[in-house]
Design a protein around this motif. Structure first.
Motif, PDB file in Angstrom:
ATOM      1  N   ASP A 185       5.304   1.202   5.075  1.00  0.00           N
ATOM      2  CA  ASP A 185       6.506   0.380   4.916  1.00  0.00           C
ATOM      3  C   ASP A 185       6.176  -0.973   5.563  1.00  0.00           C
ATOM      4  O   ASP A 185       6.249  -1.128   6.787  1.00  0.00           O
ATOM      5  CB  ASP A 185       7.687   1.074   5.620  1.00  0.00           C
ATOM      6  N   GLU A 197       7.526  -3.939   5.551  1.00  0.00           N
ATOM      7  CA  GLU A 197       8.577  -4.692   6.265  1.00  0.00           C
ATOM      8  C   GLU A 197       8.780  -4.136   7.662  1.00  0.00           C
ATOM      9  O   GLU A 197       8.954  -4.869   8.629  1.00  0.00           O
ATOM     10  CB  GLU A 197       9.898  -4.573   5.515  1.00  0.00           C
ATOM     11  N   ARG A 198       8.768  -2.815   7.742  1.00  0.00           N
ATOM     12  CA  ARG A 198       8.958  -2.177   9.050  1.00  0.00           C
ATOM     13  C   ARG A 198       7.784  -2.499   9.976  1.00  0.00           C
ATOM     14  O   ARG A 198       7.968  -2.791  11.159  1.00  0.00           O
ATOM     15  CB  ARG A 198       9.108  -0.661   8.853  1.00  0.00           C
ATOM     16  N   LEU A 202       5.902  -5.164   9.980  1.00  0.00           N
ATOM     17  CA  LEU A 202       5.998  -6.555  10.453  1.00  0.00           C
ATOM     18  C   LEU A 202       7.134  -6.708  11.460  1.00  0.00           C
ATOM     19  O   LEU A 202       7.002  -7.418  12.462  1.00  0.00           O
ATOM     20  CB  LEU A 202       6.211  -7.505   9.271  1.00  0.00           C
ATOM     21  N   ARG A 203       8.246  -6.018  11.183  1.00  0.00           N
ATOM     22  CA  ARG A 203       9.390  -6.103  12.106  1.00  0.00           C
ATOM     23  C   ARG A 203       8.989  -5.547  13.471  1.00  0.00           C
ATOM     24  O   ARG A 203       9.283  -6.141  14.507  1.00  0.00           O
ATOM     25  CB  ARG A 203      10.562  -5.311  11.514  1.00  0.00           C
ATOM     26  N   ASP A 251       0.864 -11.825   7.242  1.00  0.00           N
ATOM     27  CA  ASP A 251       1.627 -10.611   6.940  1.00  0.00           C
ATOM     28  C   ASP A 251       0.885  -9.754   5.912  1.00  0.00           C
ATOM     29  O   ASP A 251       0.783  -8.531   6.047  1.00  0.00           O
ATOM     30  CB  ASP A 251       2.997 -10.980   6.352  1.00  0.00           C
ATOM     31  N   GLU A 252       0.361 -10.427   4.885  1.00  0.00           N
ATOM     32  CA  GLU A 252      -0.306  -9.687   3.793  1.00  0.00           C
ATOM     33  C   GLU A 252      -1.540  -8.946   4.314  1.00  0.00           C
ATOM     34  O   GLU A 252      -1.799  -7.808   3.924  1.00  0.00           O
ATOM     35  CB  GLU A 252      -0.755 -10.658   2.676  1.00  0.00           C
ATOM     36  N   ILE A 281      -0.510  -5.905   6.503  1.00  0.00           N
ATOM     37  CA  ILE A 281      -0.059  -4.781   5.674  1.00  0.00           C
ATOM     38  C   ILE A 281      -1.238  -4.160   4.918  1.00  0.00           C
ATOM     39  O   ILE A 281      -1.363  -2.930   4.836  1.00  0.00           O
ATOM     40  CB  ILE A 281       1.051  -5.238   4.689  1.00  0.00           C
TER      41      ILE A 281
END
Ligand code: GLV
Ligand code: MN
Ligand code: MN
Length: 410
Positions: A6, A8-9, A11-12, A390-391, A394
């Motif tokens: 996930d 988004e999770r 990165l958060r 970010d990319e 991930i």
């Protein structure tokens, strides 16, 4: 299609973790066993608990988290560290620690049944405030009471005092060794901390080997005197000897080999008054090379150079060398899996050696071990501007997840 993290999770959570240890001087100062390290661990443990993972701690604060049970099978481990250097960045260690948690949680969420459990690990004091790769060395070989009692941090504080009342350690400090039979494999995701992936526009680094590390302290002992009344030729100035010694280090590294590096990152001077001749100058050493023989030769040469510098200023020198951390090759079988899973995900990859030290260095002596690197902007690390997109964060976590899933069934 294989399971993905996930993003988004991930990165958060990286952003949440980066709130602990913010330094007014810039970046993050989350040195081991500090209040900020404690906050990061509390945050990490809460995330594990929310995900239904059981958190186990050893006597030096290493964390192993995973779904309860499964202890009859050797586990696949993944992880990194939550501590930082002073004024460091938000990705070194943090990415691998958060990604390992994300992978274990994703595998649990998908209800995927695998042959072996997958566990997320946080190693204590990777950055070596008290001892280089403290936590993973403790897992590999354990430390005696007397070794632990002798360890001091960069502020001169004792490890055993820092651990007194520390909430994030449990059980015996000398009983931390893990039976190699308990670990099937170890994989660590980490930022490259150098420029090569970015320069070649490659997304994933498959780490071939980790550099050998040496370290320690050279102490020059002179005599404290009045700065105004002591003639220049009647002094025993410890700092002048240290300066001569430090100035000789670049040539020492160059004559050792093309990949040899030596860093003197810290000098402590006593008594420390601007109007006193320095009595003590203590210089920290960090020296590295892919060959153990060259690390050992540098260790000897540092001693000789310190004695020469001391003699030149009529002071004495004492070389307190750390145990050498051996360079290690990483496991070819797991490297092959990483390459293949990167290709499946449409990500370019390349073999790359690591000039930074990592807990994988110790884990490789315990179990088949590999590392995945993702690019660092401008190759910068151990500084506040340390950054990975970010990319790439991930992508690295997706490759990690696919690799762990395969290892869990092998
Ligand atoms: C760890 O970051 C090291 O290479 O010292
Ligand atoms: Mn690191
Ligand atoms: Mn580091």
């Amino acid at each position: 299609m294989s399971v993905r993290v996930d993003g988004e999770r991930l990165l958060r959570e990286l952003a949440e973790l980066a709130e602990f240890g913010r330094d007014p001087a810039g970046g993050l100062t989350r040195t081991s066993f500090s209040a900020a390290d404690g906050q990061a661990r509390a945050w990490y443990a809460a995330k594990c608990e929310e995900a239904g993972l059981e958190v186990r701690l050893d006597g030096l604060g290493n964390i192993v988290a995973g779904l309860p049970g499964g202890d009859d099978e050797p586990a696949v481990w993944s992880g990194s560290h939550l501590d930082t250097v002073p004024c460091g960045g938000a990705f070194d260690g943090a990415l691998g620690a958060v990604a390992a948690l994300e992978c274990v949680r994703r595998l649990a969420e998908t209800g995927r049944r695998s042959r072996r459990p997958v566990r997320a690990v946080v190693f204590s004091d990777e950055e070596g405030n008290y001892h280089h790769l403290l936590g993973s060395t403790a897992i590999r070989r354990g430390f005696s009471e007397s070794e632990l009692a002798a360890m001091t941090g960069r502020d001169g504080d004792r490890l055993v005092d820092a651990l007194e009342g520390w909430a994030w350690a449990r059980g015996s400090r000398t009983g931390t060794r893990v039976d190699p039979a308990r670990v099937h494999a170890f994989v660590e995701l980490h930022i490259e901390q150098g420029p090569r992936l970015e320069q070649h526009s490659v997304r994933i680094g498959v780490v071939t080997s980790i550099v050998g590390l040496g370290g320690g302290l050279v102490r020059f002992h002179g005599r404290a005197d009045h700065a105004g009344t002591t003639p220049m030729d009647a002094r025993g100035d410890a700092l002048l000897a240290a300066a001569r010694f430090i100035g000789a280090m670049p040539d020492l590294a160059r004559s050792s080999g093309p990949a040899s590096v030596i860093t003197t990152g810290r000098v402590r001077v006593q008594p420390g008054g601007s109007n006193q001749v320095p009595e003590l100058a203590e210089v920290s050493l960090d020296f590295r090379d892919p060959s153990r023989d060259r690390v050992a030769a540098m260790l000897e040469a540092i001693d000789r150079t310190a004695q020469e510098a001391a003699a030149a200023y009529g002071v004495t020198a004492e070389w307190d060398a750390d145990e050498i951390v051996d360079p290690v090759p990483l496991d070819e079988g797991i490297r092959e899996i990483i390459r293949a899973r990167a290709t499946d995900l449409g990500l370019s990859s390349t073999d790359i050696p690591s000039g930074a030290g990592h807990d994988s260095q110790n884990m490789a002596l315990l179990a088949p071990t590999a590392m995945i690197f993702v690019p660092s902007r401008d190759g910068r690390s151990h500084v506040p501007v340390e950054y990975t997109t970010d990319e790439d964060a991930i992508a690295g976590a997706d490759v990690l997840l696919a690799t762990l899933a395969e290892l869990a069934d092998s």
